[in-house]
Scaffold this motif. Structure first.
Motif, PDB file in Angstrom:
ATOM      1  N   LEU A  18       0.838  -1.199   0.000  1.00 53.12           N
ATOM      2  CA  LEU A  18       0.000   0.000   0.000  1.00 53.12           C
ATOM      3  C   LEU A  18       0.876   1.253   0.000  1.00 53.12           C
ATOM      4  O   LEU A  18       0.595   2.221  -0.732  1.00 53.12           O
ATOM      5  CB  LEU A  18      -0.931  -0.022   1.209  1.00 53.12           C
ATOM      6  CG  LEU A  18      -1.984   1.098   1.277  1.00 53.12           C
ATOM      7  CD1 LEU A  18      -3.269   0.574   1.919  1.00 53.12           C
ATOM      8  CD2 LEU A  18      -1.483   2.301   2.064  1.00 53.12           C
ATOM      9  N   LEU A  19       1.944   1.255   0.801  1.00 52.20           N
ATOM     10  CA  LEU A  19       2.859   2.398   0.820  1.00 52.20           C
ATOM     11  C   LEU A  19       3.534   2.584  -0.535  1.00 52.20           C
ATOM     12  O   LEU A  19       3.693   3.719  -1.011  1.00 52.20           O
ATOM     13  CB  LEU A  19       3.920   2.205   1.903  1.00 52.20           C
ATOM     14  CG  LEU A  19       3.463   2.315   3.356  1.00 52.20           C
ATOM     15  CD1 LEU A  19       4.647   2.070   4.289  1.00 52.20           C
ATOM     16  CD2 LEU A  19       2.839   3.665   3.646  1.00 52.20           C
ATOM     17  N   ALA A  20       3.936   1.499  -1.164  1.00 47.28           N
ATOM     18  CA  ALA A  20       4.585   1.594  -2.473  1.00 47.28           C
ATOM     19  C   ALA A  20       3.642   2.218  -3.498  1.00 47.28           C
ATOM     20  O   ALA A  20       4.045   3.074  -4.304  1.00 47.28           O
ATOM     21  CB  ALA A  20       5.043   0.213  -2.929  1.00 47.28           C
ATOM     22  N   GLN A  21       2.391   1.796  -3.487  1.00 44.94           N
ATOM     23  CA  GLN A  21       1.420   2.327  -4.443  1.00 44.94           C
ATOM     24  C   GLN A  21       1.106   3.796  -4.173  1.00 44.94           C
ATOM     25  O   GLN A  21       0.998   4.601  -5.107  1.00 44.94           O
ATOM     26  CB  GLN A  21       0.157   1.477  -4.395  1.00 44.94           C
ATOM     27  CG  GLN A  21       0.381   0.044  -4.874  1.00 44.94           C
ATOM     28  CD  GLN A  21      -0.670  -0.932  -4.371  1.00 44.94           C
ATOM     29  OE1 GLN A  21      -1.755  -0.534  -3.940  1.00 44.94           O
ATOM     30  NE2 GLN A  21      -0.358  -2.217  -4.410  1.00 44.94           N
ATOM     31  N   ALA A  22       0.983   4.158  -2.901  1.00 45.58           N
ATOM     32  CA  ALA A  22       0.740   5.566  -2.560  1.00 45.58           C
ATOM     33  C   ALA A  22       1.949   6.426  -2.927  1.00 45.58           C
ATOM     34  O   ALA A  22       1.804   7.546  -3.440  1.00 45.58           O
ATOM     35  CB  ALA A  22       0.422   5.696  -1.075  1.00 45.58           C
ATOM     36  N   ALA A  23       3.157   5.912  -2.689  1.00 42.96           N
ATOM     37  CA  ALA A  23       4.370   6.663  -3.022  1.00 42.96           C
ATOM     38  C   ALA A  23       4.484   6.894  -4.526  1.00 42.96           C
ATOM     39  O   ALA A  23       4.979   7.937  -4.969  1.00 42.96           O
ATOM     40  CB  ALA A  23       5.598   5.919  -2.505  1.00 42.96           C
TER      41      ALA A  23
END
Length: 380
Positions: A18-23
């Protein structure tokens, strides 16, 4: 792979993917922020932010299949917290500040320890190089943060991730192809040879031998593309989840070849053979689409033995896959072409992020990135 999911630990892919996609979305939107350093922030979020979260999520998700050990919830949430602190300090503080340096080192040290301890305990010597990847990535970000404007370190950092994609994807992609087609896996992409050549090219770029590095990248780019002929391309058309991985692999070969040509030709090269456009082919094309294809597997629809991407995931992937194109072709109005690329990129990732958020309350799938077997929970 263990016959049953680990009874302890936490599914690391959920918060970290989720963090990778938001970043990825933030990394595209920084061009719209009122900042004097959009390029630095772009790389901070898009390369190191998206890249480090995706690498951590993938390696910790693969860890149980290697060792039967899954990272604890405290470890995973500690990594999430350190990642957030590092991104905030890199965005709003000075990259050379002690707080940023400590947070960056801590994130990569915790990740490396979480990987290395169970791998060494099981004496899985072939996996040891992957456990060292966090140290290399952390050192690269610290070097980039302290680099003077105009240095070759941004290009070197992108090549570092290209080498990691070549190393991990070179084995994972043909393995997933074989699993989807229910046949023996095609041969891997030459083991460490291609990553070693990319590393050699990176060193050449750093010491100023751009043309020598360009020759190496051109060779490895052609070799990377040639490997696809062993991967039953005509048969995977009915397996979109695997086709996404193969298409991302094609961007890797194309991006390496373009960057190699740009370094050989030198300054004044016409588009698309410029260093800037070639780097975008590697970051948006290869790195973006490969991370998209891998992280999407955790939230695809699950049928017996097959992962099926949703319609939104397929549309989003195509947007990300095509997002470098406006930067690679002549455009009557360059800023408009840039805006089109950013819009396609952000919309594509938004499709995947929405799916990831929607499935957070569902039972964690096992295995997370494969439909080889389902143990417990429900097949979705």
């Amino acid at each position: 792979m263990p016959a049953r999911p680990p009874s302890h630990g936490f599914p690391a892919h959920r918060p970290l993917f989720l963090l990778a996609q938001a970043a990825a979305i933030v990394g595209g939107l920084v061009w719209l922020l009122p900042t004097e350093e959009p390029i630095r922030l772009h790389l901070t979020w898009l390369v190191f932010g998206m890249g480090s979260a995706a690498v951590a999520g993938y390696l910790l998700t693969a860890l149980p299949s290697w060792t039967g050990h899954r990272a604890s919830a405290a470890t995973v949430w500690g990594l999430v917290s350190l990642w957030l602190v590092t991104r905030l300090l890199a965005t709003f503080g000075c990259p050379a500040d002690l707080a940023f340096i400590v947070a960056d080192i801590a994130f990569h040290a915790v990740l490396m320890t979480a990987l290395a301890v169970p791998v060494l305990r099981r004496r899985l010597w072939r996996k040891v190089p992957l456990t060292l990847a966090p140290a290399v990535l952390g050192a690269a970000e610290l070097a980039f943060a302290s680099a003077p404007h105009g240095s070759a370190l941004p290009v070197a950092a992108v090549l570092l991730f290209a080498a990691l994609i070549s190393l991990v994807g070179g084995r994972a992609v043909p393995a997933f192809v074989g699993a989807a087609l229910r046949s023996p896996a095609p041969p891997p992409a030459a083991g460490p040879l291609a990553p070693a050549l990319i590393a050699g090219a990176t060193g050449a770029v750093l010491v100023g031998a751009e043309r020598a590095g360009g020759v190496l990248l051109a060779v490895v780019g052609l070799f990377t593309l040639a490997r696809v002929r062993h991967w039953s391309v005509t048969r995977i058309r009915t397996h979109p989840g695997v086709a996404m991985l193969v298409l991302a692999w094609l961007w890797l070969g194309s991006g390496l070849g373009l960057l190699g040509a740009a370094l050989i030709v030198g300054a004044g090269a016409p588009a698309p053979v410029t260093v800037g456009t070639a780097v975008h082919a590697l970051t948006m094309g290869a790195m973006g689409s490969m991370i998209y294809a891998f992280t999407a597997r955790a939230t695809m629809l699950r049928t017996p033995g097959v992962l099926v991407p949703t319609r939104a995931q397929q549309i989003g992937f195509l947007l990300v896959l095509l997002s470098p194109v406006p930067r690679l072709v002549p455009w009557p109005d360059a800023p408009t072409g840039h805006a089109v690329a950013v819009l396609a990129w952000c919309l594509g990732w938004a499709c995947l992020l929405a799916r990831t958020i929607r499935t957070l309350q569902d039972p964690a799938p096992w295995p997370a990135l494969s439909a080889a077997r389902e143990v417990g929970g429900r097949v979705r």
